[in-house]
Design a protein around this motif. Structure first.
Motif, PDB file in Angstrom:
ATOM      1  N   PRO A 177       0.766  -1.110   0.004  1.00  0.00           N
ATOM      2  CA  PRO A 177       0.074   0.038  -0.156  1.00  0.00           C
ATOM      3  C   PRO A 177       0.937   1.259  -0.117  1.00  0.00           C
ATOM      4  O   PRO A 177       2.015   1.320   0.408  1.00  0.00           O
ATOM      5  CB  PRO A 177      -0.860  -0.005   1.187  1.00  0.00           C
ATOM      6  CG  PRO A 177      -0.799  -1.617   1.604  1.00  0.00           C
ATOM      7  CD  PRO A 177       0.614  -1.986   1.253  1.00  0.00           C
ATOM      8  N   GLY A 178       0.425   2.266  -0.554  1.00  0.00           N
ATOM      9  CA  GLY A 178       1.080   3.634  -0.753  1.00  0.00           C
ATOM     10  C   GLY A 178       2.145   3.676  -1.805  1.00  0.00           C
ATOM     11  O   GLY A 178       3.225   4.606  -1.692  1.00  0.00           O
ATOM     12  N   GLY A 179       2.098   2.823  -2.757  1.00  0.00           N
ATOM     13  CA  GLY A 179       2.911   2.854  -3.955  1.00  0.00           C
ATOM     14  C   GLY A 179       4.415   2.330  -3.630  1.00  0.00           C
ATOM     15  O   GLY A 179       5.403   2.486  -4.192  1.00  0.00           O
ATOM     16  N   GLN A 180       4.405   1.376  -2.461  1.00  0.00           N
ATOM     17  CA  GLN A 180       5.932   1.000  -1.902  1.00  0.00           C
ATOM     18  C   GLN A 180       6.161  -0.443  -2.724  1.00  0.00           C
ATOM     19  O   GLN A 180       5.078  -1.129  -2.989  1.00  0.00           O
ATOM     20  CB  GLN A 180       6.134   0.822  -0.704  1.00  0.00           C
ATOM     21  CG  GLN A 180       5.972   2.067   0.149  1.00  0.00           C
ATOM     22  CD  GLN A 180       7.135   3.003   0.197  1.00  0.00           C
ATOM     23  OE1 GLN A 180       7.462   3.819  -0.671  1.00  0.00           O
ATOM     24  NE2 GLN A 180       7.981   2.568   1.040  1.00  0.00           N
TER      25      GLN A 180
ATOM     26  N   VAL B  20       1.080  13.403  -7.012  1.00  0.00           N
ATOM     27  CA  VAL B  20      -0.126  12.875  -6.635  1.00  0.00           C
ATOM     28  C   VAL B  20      -0.644  11.719  -7.403  1.00  0.00           C
ATOM     29  O   VAL B  20      -1.289  11.908  -8.510  1.00  0.00           O
ATOM     30  CB  VAL B  20      -1.357  14.069  -6.639  1.00  0.00           C
ATOM     31  CG1 VAL B  20      -2.459  13.536  -5.842  1.00  0.00           C
ATOM     32  CG2 VAL B  20      -0.847  15.307  -5.669  1.00  0.00           C
ATOM     33  N   GLY B  21      -0.546  10.655  -6.937  1.00  0.00           N
ATOM     34  CA  GLY B  21      -0.956   9.452  -7.577  1.00  0.00           C
ATOM     35  C   GLY B  21      -2.270   9.163  -7.144  1.00  0.00           C
ATOM     36  O   GLY B  21      -3.164   9.865  -6.244  1.00  0.00           O
ATOM     37  N   ASP B  22      -3.034   8.124  -7.593  1.00  0.00           N
ATOM     38  CA  ASP B  22      -4.510   7.680  -7.252  1.00  0.00           C
ATOM     39  C   ASP B  22      -4.578   7.587  -5.770  1.00  0.00           C
ATOM     40  O   ASP B  22      -5.516   7.874  -4.955  1.00  0.00           O
ATOM     41  CB  ASP B  22      -4.970   6.584  -7.880  1.00  0.00           C
ATOM     42  CG  ASP B  22      -5.146   6.933  -9.627  1.00  0.00           C
ATOM     43  OD1 ASP B  22      -5.213   8.243  -9.863  1.00  0.00           O
ATOM     44  OD2 ASP B  22      -5.409   6.036 -10.296  1.00  0.00           O
ATOM     45  N   ALA B  23      -3.653   6.805  -5.102  1.00  0.00           N
ATOM     46  CA  ALA B  23      -3.472   6.436  -3.688  1.00  0.00           C
ATOM     47  C   ALA B  23      -3.532   7.679  -2.812  1.00  0.00           C
ATOM     48  O   ALA B  23      -4.283   8.161  -1.738  1.00  0.00           O
ATOM     49  CB  ALA B  23      -2.435   5.644  -3.502  1.00  0.00           C
ATOM     50  N   THR B  24      -2.632   8.755  -3.231  1.00  0.00           N
ATOM     51  CA  THR B  24      -2.332  10.081  -2.337  1.00  0.00           C
ATOM     52  C   THR B  24      -3.702  10.749  -2.473  1.00  0.00           C
ATOM     53  O   THR B  24      -4.271  11.452  -1.870  1.00  0.00           O
ATOM     54  CB  THR B  24      -1.426  10.851  -2.877  1.00  0.00           C
ATOM     55  OG1 THR B  24      -0.102   9.939  -3.129  1.00  0.00           O
ATOM     56  CG2 THR B  24      -1.050  12.047  -2.301  1.00  0.00           C
ATOM     57  N   ALA B  25      -4.404  10.651  -4.023  1.00  0.00           N
ATOM     58  CA  ALA B  25      -5.522  11.629  -4.002  1.00  0.00           C
ATOM     59  C   ALA B  25      -6.750  11.027  -3.213  1.00  0.00           C
ATOM     60  O   ALA B  25      -7.421  12.044  -2.640  1.00  0.00           O
ATOM     61  CB  ALA B  25      -5.741  11.559  -5.653  1.00  0.00           C
TER      62      ALA B  25
ATOM     63  N   LYS C 133      -6.361   9.804  -0.292  1.00  0.00           N
ATOM     64  CA  LYS C 133      -6.178   9.981   1.037  1.00  0.00           C
ATOM     65  C   LYS C 133      -6.514  11.315   1.345  1.00  0.00           C
ATOM     66  O   LYS C 133      -7.160  11.941   2.190  1.00  0.00           O
ATOM     67  CB  LYS C 133      -4.538   9.779   1.196  1.00  0.00           C
ATOM     68  CG  LYS C 133      -4.244   9.875   2.669  1.00  0.00           C
ATOM     69  CD  LYS C 133      -2.778   9.302   2.952  1.00  0.00           C
ATOM     70  CE  LYS C 133      -1.614  10.362   2.368  1.00  0.00           C
ATOM     71  NZ  LYS C 133      -0.395   9.875   2.768  1.00  0.00           N
ATOM     72  N   LEU C 134      -6.175  12.376   0.424  1.00  0.00           N
ATOM     73  CA  LEU C 134      -6.507  13.829   0.477  1.00  0.00           C
ATOM     74  C   LEU C 134      -8.224  13.882   0.372  1.00  0.00           C
ATOM     75  O   LEU C 134      -8.876  14.834   1.003  1.00  0.00           O
ATOM     76  CB  LEU C 134      -5.894  14.509  -0.842  1.00  0.00           C
ATOM     77  CG  LEU C 134      -4.421  14.712  -0.569  1.00  0.00           C
ATOM     78  CD1 LEU C 134      -3.962  15.120  -2.048  1.00  0.00           C
ATOM     79  CD2 LEU C 134      -4.077  15.879   0.217  1.00  0.00           C
ATOM     80  N   LEU C 135      -8.797  13.201  -0.649  1.00  0.00           N
ATOM     81  CA  LEU C 135     -10.219  13.203  -0.374  1.00  0.00           C
ATOM     82  C   LEU C 135     -11.070  12.804   0.677  1.00  0.00           C
ATOM     83  O   LEU C 135     -11.981  13.363   1.188  1.00  0.00           O
ATOM     84  CB  LEU C 135     -10.747  12.314  -1.877  1.00  0.00           C
ATOM     85  CG  LEU C 135     -10.443  12.914  -3.203  1.00  0.00           C
ATOM     86  CD1 LEU C 135     -10.649  11.990  -4.050  1.00  0.00           C
ATOM     87  CD2 LEU C 135     -11.165  14.209  -3.465  1.00  0.00           C
ATOM     88  N   ALA C 136     -10.394  11.783   1.223  1.00  0.00           N
ATOM     89  CA  ALA C 136     -10.893  11.354   2.582  1.00  0.00           C
ATOM     90  C   ALA C 136     -10.721  12.138   3.730  1.00  0.00           C
ATOM     91  O   ALA C 136     -11.496  12.385   4.377  1.00  0.00           O
ATOM     92  CB  ALA C 136     -10.238   9.972   3.126  1.00  0.00           C
ATOM     93  N   ALA C 137      -9.437  13.155   3.611  1.00  0.00           N
ATOM     94  CA  ALA C 137      -9.454  14.090   4.459  1.00  0.00           C
ATOM     95  C   ALA C 137     -10.215  15.283   4.348  1.00  0.00           C
ATOM     96  O   ALA C 137     -10.760  15.884   5.494  1.00  0.00           O
ATOM     97  CB  ALA C 137      -8.010  14.347   4.561  1.00  0.00           C
ATOM     98  N   PHE C 138     -10.431  15.633   3.164  1.00  0.00           N
ATOM     99  CA  PHE C 138     -11.037  17.133   2.923  1.00  0.00           C
ATOM    100  C   PHE C 138     -12.154  16.993   2.200  1.00  0.00           C
ATOM    101  O   PHE C 138     -12.739  18.314   1.680  1.00  0.00           O
ATOM    102  CB  PHE C 138     -10.122  17.983   2.196  1.00  0.00           C
ATOM    103  CG  PHE C 138      -8.718  18.157   3.065  1.00  0.00           C
ATOM    104  CD1 PHE C 138      -8.560  18.742   4.243  1.00  0.00           C
ATOM    105  CD2 PHE C 138      -7.609  17.533   2.415  1.00  0.00           C
ATOM    106  CE1 PHE C 138      -7.368  18.680   5.038  1.00  0.00           C
ATOM    107  CE2 PHE C 138      -6.382  17.611   3.268  1.00  0.00           C
ATOM    108  CZ  PHE C 138      -6.321  18.132   4.522  1.00  0.00           C
ATOM    109  N   GLY C 139     -12.724  16.048   1.490  1.00  0.00           N
ATOM    110  CA  GLY C 139     -14.053  16.007   0.770  1.00  0.00           C
ATOM    111  C   GLY C 139     -13.722  16.072  -0.555  1.00  0.00           C
ATOM    112  O   GLY C 139     -12.550  15.854  -0.850  1.00  0.00           O
ATOM    113  N   LEU C 140     -14.763  16.768  -1.384  1.00  0.00           N
ATOM    114  CA  LEU C 140     -14.353  16.826  -2.695  1.00  0.00           C
ATOM    115  C   LEU C 140     -13.341  17.748  -3.262  1.00  0.00           C
ATOM    116  O   LEU C 140     -12.807  18.558  -2.023  1.00  0.00           O
ATOM    117  CB  LEU C 140     -15.749  17.374  -3.413  1.00  0.00           C
ATOM    118  CG  LEU C 140     -16.759  16.292  -3.329  1.00  0.00           C
ATOM    119  CD1 LEU C 140     -18.102  17.011  -4.099  1.00  0.00           C
ATOM    120  CD2 LEU C 140     -16.614  15.172  -4.310  1.00  0.00           C
TER     121      LEU C 140
END
Lengths: 373, 373
Positions: A363-366, B18-23, B25-32
């Motif tokens: 997970p996390g691109g590792q 910003v890959g899909d995984a990071t995106a 994570k950000l969406l989960a934290a801040f919404g749309l």
């Protein structure tokens, strides 16, 4: 074996209404056949019922003649044996099956019955040309690796398997469905002689037993019972080879099958077996690996065909990247810095390695190198 | 979707690092995305680190141009959609996978993404003629049975699968590895138009994304993620199709593979999959049975080829004997008296029935009919 004991075994086998299961019950009750035939009617009747007890006390028709004929057959060649259930040379693997034959007529090398690696190769009497080639090539490769090839002397796959083993200078056992004084099919006279010289012919049937349809499927339990594994090369649905395979699975033997075109009726049986759990094999090496044996590898060079394949190049190609990856989780950027590949190439190679089970995506691109299995 | 929201999704997808995984994570934290981009540096940094927070607060290069281009693309055809992770039309099966794409560009029939039976057909870009025929024939049969055929618009197996579905008048989804304003390979321009008309083209990649080697294997997770099952028609070892199959298995999808000659490099991948547990299939019916669907059977008559086989004769042949056997254990003699067959024929038929799982052989030479399964 004393003539008297041999004669009593033949009488037991010849008595009408006494199948192998009943015979084993009687032997368990009374010991060896001479002792059995010395029992009074009441004792026999208690075990087998009054009708069968009466038949056991009557000399079966043709018995004396069979005794003479069997004695003459045994004396005609010193490489002929008649192994009974009570004989110390009776193959122990067969003894442990559910339905071991009472008698085994053997002509040839009796030691082949105790060969350390016995593999059955069976299949259609009407194979495709490629099916016959497969039977021959797998038998050659397996016999060349030291296996004894077991089959049924039938036309088609059986004959090709025996021939492949003979050509490799290996041992082969033909388990036949007639008396050993006959050869069926007739065109396999020469093949039978070669098998007797280099391996052995084996039959549970009394001398003079002609080819009877019902005897051939029953004979198959001996082919699988004597073998550690059974390879089905080509087989139609509803074929005798599938019965052999099913019996093999019931006896705890490994079953192997060669796949083929979905349009070939001769591949249908193999595909059905694979669906039921038989191992799909592409090479003799696949079979040997499964049985934890191995082909000779020294100075053989690279051989195409059923004996092996070359997978080394993949390993080498991944090596630099695997070294760059080390043994700790690592992100793409770090990995790119280490190995200097562009992103597209790096991701493609990582996916290859991942597929090969050499690298895990975390997970996390590792990414992380996986332990060698 | 409001232009502003769409633009924010595109900005998120375009931001470097910003890959899909990071995106996610950000969406989960801040919404749309609009809410995300309204966050102060400190908040973004707490989730994504200071470097990425900086990049998120900088308009990515080419973003405004991409927004205009995407808006124009959407307006150019009313059958174009851009589905985001937050869209109610985003396919739920894909949402449940480990790595759902942020965006899905769709051109054609968006409802095809929710087709009740979606089956992927994938395989080599360099198939044998027979492999291409199989892809086409299986796709025709499956689409004819009501399935939507999912594939990747690549040369070879993919193209044959799409064409088979189109020829059957069925629906088909092409999940492509470029922006949807491009068609790769170029020779599939006409095929892509036909797919858009009768099914849909789908891409996670931004408009203008050229064919990049690394994008194609990643695209495969969408092919399997959108499908209930994946059929691999022909595949070499180390091929992208095997990655698709592995991802499908990880996503809990059924994997099917067509066997072939052990001498065909294009069958090796399928054989490897079957060894690893993929279902060996000989016909479209095999796949539908596994997925508990069924082909239309009314007034179709007997058709050879991949749509079905005729097993009725076996059933009929056994019927008289099964009736004679009844449902209680029965010995050979009694059975012979009931059905009038000679011993050899009777034993051979019993073995057939036994193999078919219709009759069980009991200890002591008894036979019993087995309950229908």
């Amino acid at each position: 074996m004393l003539d008297e004991e041999l004669d009593a075994w033949l009488r037991l086998k010849l008595t009408p209404g006494v199948g192998d299961a009943t015979a084993r019950k009687l032997l368990a009750a009374f010991g060896l056949p001479p002792a059995l035939f010395a029992q009074p009617h009441a004792a026999l009747s208690a075990v087998a019922g009054p009708a069968l007890a009466g038949r056991l006390q009557t000399e079966p028709e043709g018995w004396r003649e069979l005794c003479d004929r069997t004695q003459a057959w045994l004396e005609g060649d010193k490489r002929r044996r008649l192994l009974t259930l009570g004989d110390p040379d009776y193959p122990p693997e067969l003894l442990q099956t559910e339905d071991p034959p009472l008698l085994l007529h053997v002509e040839g090398d009796t030691a082949a019955l105790r060969h350390p690696l016995r593999l059955a190769i069976v299949g259609s009497r009407n194979p495709t040309a490629q099916g016959a080639d497969h039977a021959r090539a797998f038998a050659q490769a397996l016999a060349g690796a030291g296996a004894c090839i077991v089959s049924g002397l039938a036309l088609g796959i059986d004959a090709a398997a025996h021939e492949g083993a003979l050509e490799a200078g290996g041992s082969t056992l033909a388990i036949v469905g007639t008396g050993l004084d006959l050869v069926y099919p007739n065109k396999h006279q020469t093949l039978a002689r070669r098998i007797a010289a280099q391996g052995a012919l084996v039959s549970e049937y009394l001398l003079g037993t002609p080819p009877l349809a019902a005897n051939f499927p029953r004979r198959n339990r001996i082919i699988s019972g004597l073998s550690q594994g059974v390879l089905v090369v080509e087989a139609a649905l509803q074929s005798g080879s599938l019965i052999t395979a099913r019996q093999a699975a019931e006896q705890g033997r490994e079953v192997f099958a060669i796949p083929g075109s979905i349009h070939s009726p001769q591949a249908r049986g193999c595909h059905a077996l694979i669906r039921q759990g038989a191992k799909l094999v592409e090479s003799a090496q696949d079979i040997l690996e499964e049985l934890h044996a191995s082909l000779p590898t020294a100075d053989e060079g690279h051989k195409p065909g059923p004996t092996g394949r070359d997978e080394g190049s993949r390993q080498q190609r991944g090596d630099a990247l695997l070294l760059a990856l080390g043994h700790e989780p690592c992100g793409l950027d770090a990995l790119q810095a280490r190995c200097g590949l562009d992103t597209a190439t790096l991701q493609a190679r990582l996916l290859e390695l991942e597929f090969d089970g050499l690298v895990a995506r975390l997970p996390g691109g590792q990414y992380q190198r996986r332990a060698a299995t």
